[in-house]
Design a protein around this motif. Structure first.
Motif, mmCIF file in Angstrom:
data_model
loop_
_atom_site.group_PDB
_atom_site.id
_atom_site.type_symbol
_atom_site.label_atom_id
_atom_site.label_comp_id
_atom_site.label_asym_id
_atom_site.label_seq_id
_atom_site.Cartn_x
_atom_site.Cartn_y
_atom_site.Cartn_z
ATOM 1 N N ALA A 203 4.316 -10.649 -6.962
ATOM 2 C CA ALA A 203 4.169 -9.301 -6.391
ATOM 3 C C ALA A 203 2.765 -8.765 -6.645
ATOM 4 O O ALA A 203 2.146 -8.148 -5.760
ATOM 5 N N ALA A 204 2.237 -9.020 -7.852
ATOM 6 C CA ALA A 204 0.892 -8.542 -8.194
ATOM 7 C C ALA A 204 -0.168 -9.248 -7.358
ATOM 8 O O ALA A 204 -1.145 -8.615 -6.902
ATOM 9 N N LEU A 205 -0.011 -10.547 -7.116
ATOM 10 C CA LEU A 205 -0.976 -11.285 -6.296
ATOM 11 C C LEU A 205 -0.990 -10.771 -4.854
ATOM 12 O O LEU A 205 -2.051 -10.648 -4.233
ATOM 13 N N ALA A 206 0.197 -10.457 -4.321
ATOM 14 C CA ALA A 206 0.277 -9.936 -2.953
ATOM 15 C C ALA A 206 -0.443 -8.588 -2.859
ATOM 16 O O ALA A 206 -1.178 -8.327 -1.900
ATOM 17 N N ARG A 207 -0.261 -7.752 -3.864
ATOM 18 C CA ARG A 207 -0.935 -6.450 -3.847
ATOM 19 C C ARG A 207 -2.449 -6.603 -4.002
ATOM 20 O O ARG A 207 -3.234 -5.848 -3.413
ATOM 21 N N MET A 208 -2.858 -7.604 -4.800
ATOM 22 C CA MET A 208 -4.289 -7.861 -4.966
ATOM 23 C C MET A 208 -4.918 -8.290 -3.641
ATOM 24 O O MET A 208 -5.987 -7.809 -3.249
ATOM 25 N N LEU A 235 5.336 -15.133 -0.764
ATOM 26 C CA LEU A 235 5.404 -14.990 0.691
ATOM 27 C C LEU A 235 6.264 -13.795 1.095
ATOM 28 O O LEU A 235 5.957 -13.084 2.047
ATOM 29 N N LYS A 236 7.332 -13.569 0.337
ATOM 30 C CA LYS A 236 8.184 -12.406 0.615
ATOM 31 C C LYS A 236 7.412 -11.112 0.364
ATOM 32 O O LYS A 236 7.439 -10.182 1.176
ATOM 33 N N ALA A 237 6.686 -11.066 -0.771
ATOM 34 C CA ALA A 237 5.898 -9.878 -1.102
ATOM 35 C C ALA A 237 4.750 -9.692 -0.114
ATOM 36 O O ALA A 237 4.428 -8.559 0.281
ATOM 37 N N ALA A 238 4.140 -10.808 0.322
ATOM 38 C CA ALA A 238 3.021 -10.738 1.265
ATOM 39 C C ALA A 238 3.482 -10.186 2.616
ATOM 40 O O ALA A 238 2.780 -9.391 3.256
ATOM 41 N N GLN A 239 4.650 -10.595 3.053
ATOM 42 C CA GLN A 239 5.196 -10.100 4.320
ATOM 43 C C GLN A 239 5.414 -8.588 4.252
ATOM 44 O O GLN A 239 5.110 -7.864 5.214
ATOM 45 N N GLU A 240 5.908 -8.135 3.113
ATOM 46 C CA GLU A 240 6.134 -6.701 2.938
ATOM 47 C C GLU A 240 4.828 -5.924 2.928
ATOM 48 O O GLU A 240 4.790 -4.738 3.291
ATOM 49 N N GLU A 241 3.735 -6.599 2.525
ATOM 50 C CA GLU A 241 2.414 -5.949 2.484
ATOM 51 C C GLU A 241 1.662 -6.082 3.810
ATOM 52 O O GLU A 241 0.536 -5.607 3.939
ATOM 53 N N GLY A 242 2.270 -6.756 4.796
ATOM 54 C CA GLY A 242 1.630 -6.915 6.098
ATOM 55 C C GLY A 242 0.580 -8.006 6.130
ATOM 56 O O GLY A 242 -0.323 -7.989 6.965
#
Length: 450
Positions: A203-208, A235-242
């Motif tokens: 989750a932290a990497l996706a936000r970064m 990948l799930k977190a990245a999708q949520e971040e667009g």
């Protein structure tokens, strides 16, 4: 098929058990510890000090050979093992923790392979005695060979061990196994760790990635529990971040070279210049060496904690500017002196330390390493510059230190009162596990930029 496999792993003779219910005899030879010290209570340890295990062509006409590690030594893994050794000596010298009690250790090399990890897990439950008394060893009150253990380093061997050790309630405190799957207490009731689940890291990497405005990326992972679970969370977190992902490829170091070449070619041909790599250190090293054969345009690497905090990757120019999250640096007073307090005579007492000495100085302590010169005493361990002697960034090493202390505090909570400890106390592994859970293991991340 499973029953047959388990029979070979444990080495128990069912025939011997049926013929005589008084005792059972182990068919297989026990795996001798690489580092060992006796004590009132002996704590287990298992680390990935080599990356491979010698393969054997099974004929099924004779008993399999003893499992054995092979390949080059992981000096960083050796430092982890010796950090546990150091911590136990430090605990034994304290008067406020386990006073009057001497802790011992039984430390093994898993070769980062599941078969070896499983064999050692059974050994931690059964011990190394060749005979088992039916009434004593198989009773509900029988004690395990170790009250708890530190390890394993990698997630997949840890999962295999946790399934076995959980049945007996033997606490397993890992210093580096981060797979989110290990947080499932229904499957792994006795598993604990001093590092966080990859669920938080993903989750932290996706936000970064989103923070820097990188919305078109590539993704590569180790084809293991660590890589597959970690990347799925990312990948799930990245999708949520667009964030859009051009490709998601996997590779494991024992797979055919053609698979590695295919992954490298996907990276070279892609338009994404930012890559998220959820890779184990060994897999990342293979990938970088393959990419260096035909270097792609400059890439921005986003790394998982396994390789982003490994100083070995500083030598790869391709990784310049790589960014990720890691365990904070720490200082362990006295550890460096302990690691360097090693003489040729001391190294000869352990095959593991003998191998370390000989591979570090390219000489033979016994004069028998095929063509290598004999060590002449001029070797200076303080002049070595390798991951074993590098104590400038004690990140995961500190997690080993914490894991060992967590077990010591748990044993103290079970056998000690305000004034003294009872070395003859009888307890179950579940009691140690309960105390270890109460101890509490904290962690806070830090950003790492290579």
């Amino acid at each position: 098929m499973t029953s047959v496999l388990m029979l070979w792993i444990t080495g128990l003779s069912l025939g011997a058990c049926k013929a005589d219910l008084v005792s059972c005899r182990l068919r297989a030879e026990p795996q001798k510890p690489d580092l060992y010290m006796d004590g009132d209570f002996v704590i287990g340890g298992i680390f990935s000090i080599h990356y491979y295990m010698k393969s054997e062509q099974h004929t099924y006409s004779r008993q399999p050979l003893q499992l054995q590690c092979s390949g080059s030594m992981n000096f960083r893994g050796l430092r982890f093992a010796r950090a546990m050794e150091f911590t136990i000596h430090e605990i034994n010298n304290r008067t406020d923790l386990l006073p009057g009690i001497t802790l011992g250790y039984q430390i093994h090399d898993s070769c980062a392979e599941v078969p070896m990890a499983i064999k050692i897990a059974f050994q931690f439950t059964n011990g190394m005695e060749p005979f088992f008394n039916y009434s004593d060893s198989c009773s509900k009150t029988a004690a395990a060979a170790v009250p708890a253990l530190v390890g394993e380093t990698a997630s997949t061997p840890s999962i295999s061990m946790a399934r076995i050790l959980g049945l007996f309630g033997i606490p397993q405190v890992s210093h580096y196994a981060t797979c989110a799957c290990l947080s499932d207490k229904r499957q792994y009731p006795a598993f604990l760790r001093t590092v966080p689940s990859d669920h938080h890291q993903a989750a932290a990497l996706a936000r970064m990635v989103k923070h820097f405005g990188w919305t078109w990326i590539g993704a590569v992972r180790s084809d293991t529990d660590y890589g597959n679970y970690g990347m799925a969370s990312f990948l799930k977190a990245a999708q949520e971040e667009g964030i859009c992902v051009e490709y998601s490829e996997s590779y494991y170091r024992t797979q055919p070279r053609s698979k590695l070449e295919r992954v490298a070619n996907v990276i070279r041909r892609s338009t994404a210049r930012v890559i998220v790599a959820f890779l184990a250190s060994g897999d990342m090293r293979f990938l970088l060496e393959e990419l260096a054969r035909q270097p792609p345009p400059p890439l921005q690497w986003i790394g998982s904690e396994t390789w982003i905090i490994d100083p070995e990757f500083l030598k790869y120019n391709m990784c310049a500017g790589a960014i990720g999250f890691g365990v904070p640096r720490s200082v362990i007073p006295g550890l460096r002196e302990f690691l360097l307090d090693l003489s040729p005579a001391q190294a000869l007492k352990s095959p593991l330390l003998t191998e370390f000495w000989e591979s570090s100085f390219s000489c033979s302590l016994k004069g028998s390493s095929g063509g290598a010169r004999e060590c002449d005493g001029s070797e200076d361990i303080r002049a070595l510059q390798n991951p074993y002697t590098d104590t400038s960034q004690l990140r995961i090493t500190n997690m080993v230190y914490k894991a060992t202390y967590a077990i010591a505090h748990a044993i103290h909570g079970v056998i000690c009162n305000d004034t003294q400890c009872d070395k003859s106390a009888k307890f179950t592994p579940w009691q140690i596990k309960a105390q270890a859970s109460i101890t509490g293991l904290s962690w806070s991340p830090t950003v790492v930029i290579c």
